[in-house]
Design a protein around this motif. Structure first.
Motif, PDB file in Angstrom:
ATOM      1  N   GLU A 153      -3.010   6.483 -15.635  1.00  0.00           N
ATOM      2  CA  GLU A 153      -3.875   5.673 -14.758  1.00  0.00           C
ATOM      3  C   GLU A 153      -3.215   4.373 -14.304  1.00  0.00           C
ATOM      4  O   GLU A 153      -2.595   3.666 -15.099  1.00  0.00           O
ATOM      5  CB  GLU A 153      -5.189   5.324 -15.473  1.00  0.00           C
ATOM      6  N   ILE A 154      -3.392   4.091 -13.024  1.00  0.00           N
ATOM      7  CA  ILE A 154      -3.024   2.784 -12.460  1.00  0.00           C
ATOM      8  C   ILE A 154      -4.336   2.129 -12.033  1.00  0.00           C
ATOM      9  O   ILE A 154      -5.093   2.716 -11.248  1.00  0.00           O
ATOM     10  CB  ILE A 154      -2.098   2.941 -11.239  1.00  0.00           C
ATOM     11  N   GLN A 181     -12.700   0.599  -0.794  1.00  0.00           N
ATOM     12  CA  GLN A 181     -11.713  -0.441  -1.113  1.00  0.00           C
ATOM     13  C   GLN A 181     -10.546   0.148  -1.918  1.00  0.00           C
ATOM     14  O   GLN A 181      -9.388  -0.185  -1.688  1.00  0.00           O
ATOM     15  CB  GLN A 181     -12.398  -1.543  -1.918  1.00  0.00           C
ATOM     16  N   ARG A 184       0.833  -1.218   0.000  1.00  0.00           N
ATOM     17  CA  ARG A 184       0.000   0.000   0.000  1.00  0.00           C
ATOM     18  C   ARG A 184       0.860   1.259   0.000  1.00  0.00           C
ATOM     19  O   ARG A 184       0.541   2.232  -0.680  1.00  0.00           O
ATOM     20  CB  ARG A 184      -0.934  -0.014   1.208  1.00  0.00           C
ATOM     21  N   ILE A 226       1.157   6.199  -7.216  1.00  0.00           N
ATOM     22  CA  ILE A 226       0.065   7.030  -7.752  1.00  0.00           C
ATOM     23  C   ILE A 226       0.481   8.504  -7.750  1.00  0.00           C
ATOM     24  O   ILE A 226       0.213   9.236  -8.696  1.00  0.00           O
ATOM     25  CB  ILE A 226      -1.230   6.787  -6.955  1.00  0.00           C
ATOM     26  N   MET A 233       2.169   1.637  -3.470  1.00  0.00           N
ATOM     27  CA  MET A 233       1.102   2.037  -4.392  1.00  0.00           C
ATOM     28  C   MET A 233       0.797   3.529  -4.219  1.00  0.00           C
ATOM     29  O   MET A 233       0.602   4.256  -5.209  1.00  0.00           O
ATOM     30  CB  MET A 233      -0.148   1.197  -4.138  1.00  0.00           C
ATOM     31  N   PHE A 234       0.759   3.965  -2.975  1.00  0.00           N
ATOM     32  CA  PHE A 234       0.487   5.381  -2.690  1.00  0.00           C
ATOM     33  C   PHE A 234       1.554   6.263  -3.350  1.00  0.00           C
ATOM     34  O   PHE A 234       1.232   7.240  -4.035  1.00  0.00           O
ATOM     35  CB  PHE A 234       0.467   5.600  -1.171  1.00  0.00           C
ATOM     36  N   GLU A 294      -8.340   1.960   0.404  1.00  0.00           N
ATOM     37  CA  GLU A 294      -7.575   1.006   1.233  1.00  0.00           C
ATOM     38  C   GLU A 294      -6.404   0.419   0.451  1.00  0.00           C
ATOM     39  O   GLU A 294      -5.264   0.443   0.909  1.00  0.00           O
ATOM     40  CB  GLU A 294      -8.487  -0.138   1.688  1.00  0.00           C
ATOM     41  N   THR A 295      -6.697  -0.118  -0.752  1.00  0.00           N
ATOM     42  CA  THR A 295      -5.655  -0.842  -1.488  1.00  0.00           C
ATOM     43  C   THR A 295      -4.585   0.084  -2.051  1.00  0.00           C
ATOM     44  O   THR A 295      -3.489  -0.371  -2.358  1.00  0.00           O
ATOM     45  CB  THR A 295      -6.240  -1.682  -2.647  1.00  0.00           C
ATOM     46  N   THR A 296      -4.901   1.352  -2.198  1.00  0.00           N
ATOM     47  CA  THR A 296      -3.900   2.278  -2.731  1.00  0.00           C
ATOM     48  C   THR A 296      -3.183   3.033  -1.620  1.00  0.00           C
ATOM     49  O   THR A 296      -2.369   3.919  -1.890  1.00  0.00           O
ATOM     50  CB  THR A 296      -4.542   3.312  -3.682  1.00  0.00           C
ATOM     51  N   GLY A 297      -3.480   2.694  -0.393  1.00  0.00           N
ATOM     52  CA  GLY A 297      -2.773   3.318   0.730  1.00  0.00           C
ATOM     53  C   GLY A 297      -3.262   4.712   1.075  1.00  0.00           C
ATOM     54  O   GLY A 297      -2.672   5.374   1.937  1.00  0.00           O
ATOM     55  N   PHE A 298      -4.327   5.194   0.429  1.00  0.00           N
ATOM     56  CA  PHE A 298      -4.770   6.567   0.691  1.00  0.00           C
ATOM     57  C   PHE A 298      -5.383   6.740   2.085  1.00  0.00           C
ATOM     58  O   PHE A 298      -5.428   7.855   2.602  1.00  0.00           O
ATOM     59  CB  PHE A 298      -5.722   7.056  -0.413  1.00  0.00           C
ATOM     60  N   LEU A 325      -7.504  10.217  -7.614  1.00  0.00           N
ATOM     61  CA  LEU A 325      -6.830  10.229  -6.310  1.00  0.00           C
ATOM     62  C   LEU A 325      -5.720  11.283  -6.286  1.00  0.00           C
ATOM     63  O   LEU A 325      -5.488  11.932  -5.265  1.00  0.00           O
ATOM     64  CB  LEU A 325      -6.229   8.848  -6.008  1.00  0.00           C
ATOM     65  N   MET A 364      -4.014   5.763   4.631  1.00  0.00           N
ATOM     66  CA  MET A 364      -2.892   6.051   5.545  1.00  0.00           C
ATOM     67  C   MET A 364      -2.755   7.561   5.746  1.00  0.00           C
ATOM     68  O   MET A 364      -2.245   8.021   6.758  1.00  0.00           O
ATOM     69  CB  MET A 364      -1.569   5.543   4.962  1.00  0.00           C
ATOM     70  N   SER A 371      -6.988   6.378 -10.349  1.00  0.00           N
ATOM     71  CA  SER A 371      -5.744   6.888  -9.748  1.00  0.00           C
ATOM     72  C   SER A 371      -5.527   8.361 -10.087  1.00  0.00           C
ATOM     73  O   SER A 371      -4.981   9.108  -9.278  1.00  0.00           O
ATOM     74  CB  SER A 371      -4.554   6.050 -10.195  1.00  0.00           C
TER      75      SER A 371
END
Lengths: 300, 131
Positions: free
Chosen positions: A245-246, B94, A232, A239, A235-236, B97-101, B66, B103, B63
């Motif tokens: 786009e991912i 979801q 995660r 992005i 990934m953060f 969550e999965t992209t760490g946002f 985001l 956090m 993304s």
């Protein structure tokens, strides 16, 4: 979805990369994505694999069709692959005087797994794979992430998926390499570094409420939980750094599917199909919107 | 639940006290980010410091969507402002969550909670465990 070029020289087709993350046997679910991409005629420019995802990526890039991968996995994966205990290592864990365990050891012997990779990839090299394929491994001595882009495919797939200390690492170019899960469980950064416009990532999640039983289940659960946080964070960061786009294809399971549960292959594939069905509109939209996004970027 | 092509993004902006409420409707992806980004830039240039993003009707966020939140978050935190989100549906939740946002972004269950979250410095959302 072939690349229509323009007079200005840039292609309207985005560069598409697929990243298949760690997941042991669950990575088989990626076949559903390969099916979808093939049916839609989406050309891939890069495959990045980690652990079980490396096996799937390498199979596709070695020329196996999704249907052939299905057949091969059903035929080759066997519970016995994970039953060849190295008693010297096991005793070494229990008592240093009875056996030997160090950073080149593994609890299971890798011979059968290596024979499968030999059968699948023979003497193929990573440089020969199409689309270009790179595999994530981890330097067991330093913890550093290592991207394998050259050399023997079978050794690279083994390195990327050698779940230390269950399986022993392998020495490649003077480094002991093991499972990529420890450094980049879903190696999205590699696809970003290689300038992919549309990146499709495949990750796996088990929603198990049952408490793990025994050493290996506890260890596996611990690794899954800690590496999820790592994935995660990466990934953060990815992005934030990326330009188009991912799209995550998030494959979910309502129970634990351990490494050796080869009878679960149909369930795994079904979970993959469901995840792809949820993501397909986003994937197609990201590809179709690329030319306009590119024009807008140029104007701004 | 999945992103569907007929969910074109729309948004409205209203104020509540010092807070600006950005209400998103539909799917936020590449096609809409430039416009939303511009609107947010303008809002922040005009002095907005507290931003609440109402996601109750946000069907999907890609993304690039985001990244719009991330840009706004970076600008706001640099000037001691705040950005919070609330009422994410299952899919958007979801994705966060999965992209760490989750956090980084305070996510709340309702508008009321989000507004309270703005008022309390350092308040962490329920989704993130803290010690």
């Amino acid at each position: 979805m072939n690349p229509p070029s323009t007079k200005s020289g840039w292609t309207q087709r985005p560069k598409v990369g697929v990243v298949v993350g760690c997941g042991g046997i669950k990575a088989f679910a990626a076949v559903a994505l390969f099916d979808f991409l093939q049916n839609e005629g989406i050309k891939l420019d890069l495959l990045v694999g980690c652990s079980g995802g490396s096996l799937m990526c390498a199979c596709l890039a070695a020329g196996y069709t999704p249907q052939e991968i299905r057949n091969l996995m059903g035929e080759l994966l066997d519970r016995k692959l994970f039953s060849q205990v190295n008693y010297r290592s096991l005793l070494g864990i229990a008592n240093a005087h009875l056996g030997r365990f160090d950073q080149t050891s593994g609890v299971l012997k890798p011979d059968r797994v290596k024979r499968i990779y030999q059968r699948l990839f023979k003497d193929l090299r990573l440089e020969d794979l199409r689309p270009k394929t790179v595999l994530q491994a981890t330097d067991i001595e330093t913890g550093e992430g290592v991207i394998l882009s050259r050399g023997s495919v079978r050794d690279a797939v083994y390195a990327s998926s050698a779940f230390f200390p269950v399986f022993p690492p392998i020495e490649i170019a003077g480094r002991w390499l093991g499972d990529g899960v420890y450094s980049a469980p879903v190696p999205v950064m590699e696809a970003i570094k290689r300038n992919m416009d549309v990146i499709i990532t495949v990750d796996f999640e088990e929603r198990s409420t049952a408490a793990p039983q025994g050493f290996f289940e506890c260890f596996e659960r611990h690794v899954i939980n800690t590496t999820r946080s790592l994935a995660r964070s990466q990934m953060f960061l990815g992005i934030g750094l990326h330009h188009h786009e991912i799209i995550p294809v998030h494959v979910q399971f309502d129970r634990t599917i351990n490494l050796h549960k080869v009878k679960e292959l149909p369930t795994i594939l079904e979970a993959g199909e469901q995840a792809v069905a949820s993501a397909k509109t986003a994937i197609l939209s990201a590809i179709r919107s690329f030319p306009e996004a590119r024009r807008a970027d140029k104007l701004s | 639940m999945q992103c569907t092509e007929d969910t074109i993004m729309q948004y409205t902006i209203e104020t509540m006290g010092q807070a600006f409420i950005l209400r998103l409707q539909g799917a936020l992806d590449t096609a809409d980010v430039a416009d939303l980004e511009q609107q947010l830039e303008k809002l922040l240039d005009d002095g907005a410091r507290q931003l609440v993003v109402d996601c109750s009707e946000l069907a999907y966020v890609s993304s690039s969507g985001l990244r719009v939140f991330l840009q706004a978050y970076k600008r706001l935190t640099a000037i001691n402002g705040k950005l919070v989100l609330h009422s994410l549906n299952r899919l958007v939740s979801q994705i966060f969550e999965t992209t760490g946002f989750t956090m980084m972004f305070p996510v709340f269950q309702s508008r009321e909670e989000a507004l309270r979250g703005l008022a309390v410095t350092g308040m962490l959302p329920k989704l993130r465990p803290s010690l």
